[in-house]
Design a protein around this motif. Structure first.
Motif, PDB file in Angstrom:
ATOM      1  N   ALA A 162       0.850  -1.209   0.000  1.00 42.70           N
ATOM      2  CA  ALA A 162       0.000   0.000   0.000  1.00 42.70           C
ATOM      3  C   ALA A 162       0.880   1.252   0.000  1.00 42.70           C
ATOM      4  N   ALA A 163       1.963   1.212   0.778  1.00 50.18           N
ATOM      5  CA  ALA A 163       2.875   2.371   0.803  1.00 50.18           C
ATOM      6  C   ALA A 163       3.513   2.550  -0.579  1.00 50.18           C
ATOM      7  N   GLN A 164       3.865   1.436  -1.209  1.00 52.34           N
ATOM      8  CA  GLN A 164       4.432   1.541  -2.565  1.00 52.34           C
ATOM      9  C   GLN A 164       3.417   2.120  -3.548  1.00 52.34           C
ATOM     10  N   ALA A 213     -15.122   6.135  -4.689  1.00 49.92           N
ATOM     11  CA  ALA A 213     -14.327   4.906  -4.697  1.00 49.92           C
ATOM     12  C   ALA A 213     -14.998   3.907  -3.769  1.00 49.92           C
ATOM     13  N   ILE A 214     -15.323   2.742  -4.290  1.00 49.57           N
ATOM     14  CA  ILE A 214     -16.021   1.711  -3.492  1.00 49.57           C
ATOM     15  C   ILE A 214     -15.153   0.458  -3.531  1.00 49.57           C
ATOM     16  N   THR A 215     -14.820  -0.060  -2.338  1.00 53.33           N
ATOM     17  CA  THR A 215     -13.765  -1.081  -2.275  1.00 53.33           C
ATOM     18  C   THR A 215     -14.209  -2.348  -1.521  1.00 53.33           C
ATOM     19  N   PRO A 216     -13.524  -3.486  -1.785  1.00 57.19           N
ATOM     20  CA  PRO A 216     -13.920  -4.769  -1.200  1.00 57.19           C
ATOM     21  C   PRO A 216     -13.179  -5.085   0.104  1.00 57.19           C
ATOM     22  N   PHE A 217     -13.542  -6.235   0.692  1.00 60.42           N
ATOM     23  CA  PHE A 217     -13.011  -6.575   2.017  1.00 60.42           C
ATOM     24  C   PHE A 217     -11.639  -7.230   1.996  1.00 60.42           C
ATOM     25  N   ASN A 218     -11.263  -7.833   0.852  1.00 61.61           N
ATOM     26  CA  ASN A 218     -10.164  -8.809   0.910  1.00 61.61           C
ATOM     27  C   ASN A 218      -8.769  -8.216   1.002  1.00 61.61           C
ATOM     28  N   VAL A 219      -8.565  -7.073   0.339  1.00 63.08           N
ATOM     29  CA  VAL A 219      -7.260  -6.394   0.400  1.00 63.08           C
ATOM     30  C   VAL A 219      -7.594  -4.927   0.715  1.00 63.08           C
ATOM     31  N   PRO A 220      -8.113  -4.670   1.914  1.00 68.31           N
ATOM     32  CA  PRO A 220      -8.835  -3.410   2.150  1.00 68.31           C
ATOM     33  C   PRO A 220      -7.958  -2.178   2.256  1.00 68.31           C
ATOM     34  N   LEU A 221      -6.640  -2.374   2.407  1.00 65.95           N
ATOM     35  CA  LEU A 221      -5.767  -1.205   2.479  1.00 65.95           C
ATOM     36  C   LEU A 221      -5.159  -0.907   1.101  1.00 65.95           C
ATOM     37  N   LEU A 248     -14.685   8.052  -0.403  1.00 68.33           N
ATOM     38  CA  LEU A 248     -14.368   6.624  -0.288  1.00 68.33           C
ATOM     39  C   LEU A 248     -15.428   5.905   0.537  1.00 68.33           C
ATOM     40  N   LYS A 249     -15.888   4.771   0.015  1.00 68.86           N
ATOM     41  CA  LYS A 249     -16.814   3.895   0.768  1.00 68.86           C
ATOM     42  C   LYS A 249     -16.147   2.518   0.861  1.00 68.86           C
ATOM     43  N   PRO A 250     -15.455   2.268   1.980  1.00 65.46           N
ATOM     44  CA  PRO A 250     -14.800   0.960   2.117  1.00 65.46           C
ATOM     45  C   PRO A 250     -15.801  -0.138   2.466  1.00 65.46           C
ATOM     46  N   ALA A 251     -15.379  -1.401   2.307  1.00 70.11           N
ATOM     47  CA  ALA A 251     -16.252  -2.535   2.664  1.00 70.11           C
ATOM     48  C   ALA A 251     -16.626  -2.444   4.142  1.00 70.11           C
ATOM     49  N   GLU A 252     -17.886  -2.721   4.447  1.00 71.70           N
ATOM     50  CA  GLU A 252     -18.393  -2.585   5.830  1.00 71.70           C
ATOM     51  C   GLU A 252     -17.519  -3.324   6.836  1.00 71.70           C
ATOM     52  N   LEU A 311      -6.038  -1.941  -1.860  1.00 73.65           N
ATOM     53  CA  LEU A 311      -6.999  -1.641  -2.927  1.00 73.65           C
ATOM     54  C   LEU A 311      -7.627  -0.252  -2.737  1.00 73.65           C
ATOM     55  N   VAL A 312      -7.697   0.219  -1.493  1.00 76.21           N
ATOM     56  CA  VAL A 312      -8.114   1.608  -1.262  1.00 76.21           C
ATOM     57  C   VAL A 312      -7.033   2.551  -1.803  1.00 76.21           C
ATOM     58  N   CYS A 313      -5.757   2.215  -1.516  1.00 76.25           N
ATOM     59  CA  CYS A 313      -4.665   3.081  -2.004  1.00 76.25           C
ATOM     60  C   CYS A 313      -4.609   3.105  -3.528  1.00 76.25           C
TER      61      CYS A 313
END
Ligand SMILES: NC(=O)c1ccc[n+]([C@@H]2O[C@H](COP(=O)([O-])OP(=O)(O)OC[C@H]3O[C@@H](n4cnc5c(N)ncnc54)[C@H](O)[C@@H]3O)[C@@H](O)[C@H]2O)c1
Ligand SMILES: O=C[C@H](O)CS(=O)(=O)O
Length: 475
Positions: free
Chosen positions: A104-106, A148-156, A175-179, A158-160
């Motif tokens: 994510a930092a990369q 931006a709407i994102t899933p649960f599996n790689v939540p950091l 941003l709307k991350p997975a609940e 994939l948000v980045c």
């Protein structure tokens, strides 16, 4: 629930409490470890309005570069804290969680660099008769407010992959991350604030996915939707977005071919690693393996050896290879698909057992495309093996899918590799590795029901900017 932290919504640079909250559970212990705010329509509209307002104070490319670089650095400094949260809210083993934070930092670092490279191009309009005295070039301008709407599996990470390029290109993001995995996304608010991002440029709204999705879709000030998640929700967004821009990163039932000239040990090692990472909850996780009939016994034996030593259990332990799935329901679904495949003639080579939300890494042989474990996306730790005799036959099998994100191919034959590169219908073909290879600068995205548009900061920036032509009449 004494020590449980409650996170608000992040709107215009302040935390906002809401009437309703939702629990975030530790996916291994099932204890509540945090609470998040549940947004109502007025919060969504306020977030979008604030995001639009923030665009009135444009950031130069260098300012965007500086902010994103500082955010990348801040994330690295808090690696342990973020890794811990990923273990808790995803159930991801700690070693994989650390890798996700590093990646994510990369992703933010690459986005920072790309902020300085956004450019248009000269267009030779003077070549048109009557336009001899004209000069033209293009500019790439921000789209505006991006949801931006994102899933649960790689939540950091994939948000980045959404926030990084969107900010690099000069946009604002709602941003709307997975609940069920919202906390790591909310923690990014602190990272970006520390990095100097002006209020309103990143808004974070949590709560019910379909309600917030609809409120965002109803708001015409949102000019683009970038979505990663299931095919079902991707199609809904595509239907409701109208003429606005949409980028969709959806599912896959990823195939990997192991040809007769492959290094069998290498193939078994990589298929094992990339079939069971994050308990198989990865969109390019190896699901369908096609092995040449002449080497299938040896390959299956080696894959079995590698798989049966994987350790399943508490994701906080350094020794754990497989943690729980995201929920008991998902583990039960995977169990029922495997049982159904067995009733249809598949054989369990290893695995096939469930302990609560933990589903053991499972290898099946004698599978075929009529089984759900082949033709649908398993999104769990299940690898199904089928044999083939000719290369044309295996290409047809790989392509017999509604999806087309990535595939893998093990072969030493350059000609076959090039044939596959031309004929396999995917967004990416990985040669001498399994389907689940991704580094964050590469173009990444699928065809067919796997979606439209590319991620990877340079490519996402193309999606997140408009090309504007400027023509000068010099006569
Ligand atoms: N191609 C990729 O890059 C990629 C990466 C990771 C995951 N995925 C896919 O994601 C899926 C698993 O993730 P998931 O279960 O979180 O997916 P999901 O589609 O259930 O949820 C994704 C996001 O959409 C939101 N959402 C739910 N209903 C909505 C609606 N009606 N309108 C708008 N938003 C809505 C959710 O709250 C969540 O934030 C798998 O299919 C997987 O393959 C794809
Ligand atoms: O789940 C799909 C992800 O995009 C794969 S990765 O974590 O980015 O490699």
């Amino acid at each position: 629930m004494g020590n449980v932290k409650t996170y608000g919504l992040w709107i215009n640079g302040v935390w906002r409490e809401t009437e309703n909250t939702a629990n975030i559970y530790d996916k291994y212990t099932q204890e509540v470890y945090a609470q998040i705010a549940v947004a109502e329509k007025q919060h969504v509209d306020e977030a979008v309005a604030g995001a639009k307002e923030a665009l009135k104070m444009p950031l130069s490319p260098y300012e965007r570069y500086t902010i994103l670089s500082k955010a990348a650095l801040a994330l690295k400094e808090r690696k342990d804290e973020f890794s811990y949260v990923l273990v808790k809210e995803v159930g991801k083993p700690i070693r994989e969680a650390r890798t996700e934070v590093e990646r994510a930092a990369q992703t933010l670092e690459i986005s920072a660099e790309e902020a300085k490279r956004i450019h248009g191009e000269g267009v030779p309009v003077e070549a048109a008769p009557g336009s001899e005295n004209r000069l033209a070039f293009t500019l790439r301008v921000p789209v505006g407010v991006i949801a931006a709407i994102t899933p649960f599996n790689v939540p950091l990470n994939l948000v980045c992959h959404k926030v990084g390029p969107a900010l690099a290109a000069g946009n604002s993001v709602v941003l709307k991350p997975a609940e069920v995995t919202s906390v790591c996304a909310l923690m990014l608010a602190e990272i970006f604030t520390e990095a100097g991002l002006p209020a309103g440029r990143l808004q974070i709204i949590t709560g019910n996915g379909s309600k917030i999705g609809d409120w965002l879709l109803e708001n015409e000030d949102v000019r683009m939707f970038t979505f990663t998640g299931s095919e079902r929700v991707g199609k809904l967004i595509r239907q409701k977005a109208g003429i606005r821009k949409v980028a969709l990163e959806l599912g896959n039932n990823s195939a990997t071919i192991v040809h007769k000239d492959a290094d069998i040990k290498q193939a078994a090692t990589l298929v094992c690693q990339k079939g069971f990472n994050n308990a198989g909850q990865v969109c390019i996780s190896v699901q369908r393996v096609y092995v040449h009939e002449s080497i299938s016994e040896e390959f299956i034996e080696k894959l079995k050896e590698k798989t049966e030593v994987l350790r399943m259990g508490n994701p906080l332990l350094e020794t754990t290879d497989i943690g729980p799935m995201i929920s008991l329901r998902e583990a039960e679904r995977v169990e029922s698909w495997v049982n159904e495949a067995v009733e249809q003639g598949a054989e369990i080579v290893v695995g096939g057992k469930r302990n609560g939300a933990c589903y053991a890494p499972t290898v099946l042989k004698n599978v075929n495309n009529d089984m759900k474990v082949c033709h649908q996306e398993v999104f769990g730790p299940v690898v199904g093996i089928e044999t083939y005799s000719s290369f044309d036959e295996v290409i047809a099998k790989v392509n017999d899918s509604d999806y087309g994100l990535q595939a893998g191919l093990f072969t030493k034959d350059l000609n076959l590799a090039m044939k596959a590169a031309k004929e396999i219908e995917v967004g990416g073909l990985i040669i001498n590795d399994a389907s689940a290879y991704r580094v964050d600068q590469m173009p990444y995205g699928g065809i067919k029901n796997s979606g439209t548009g590319k991620e990877g900061p340079a490519y996402a920036i193309e999606e997140m900017t408009e090309e504007r032509i400027i023509v000068m009449n010099l006569s």
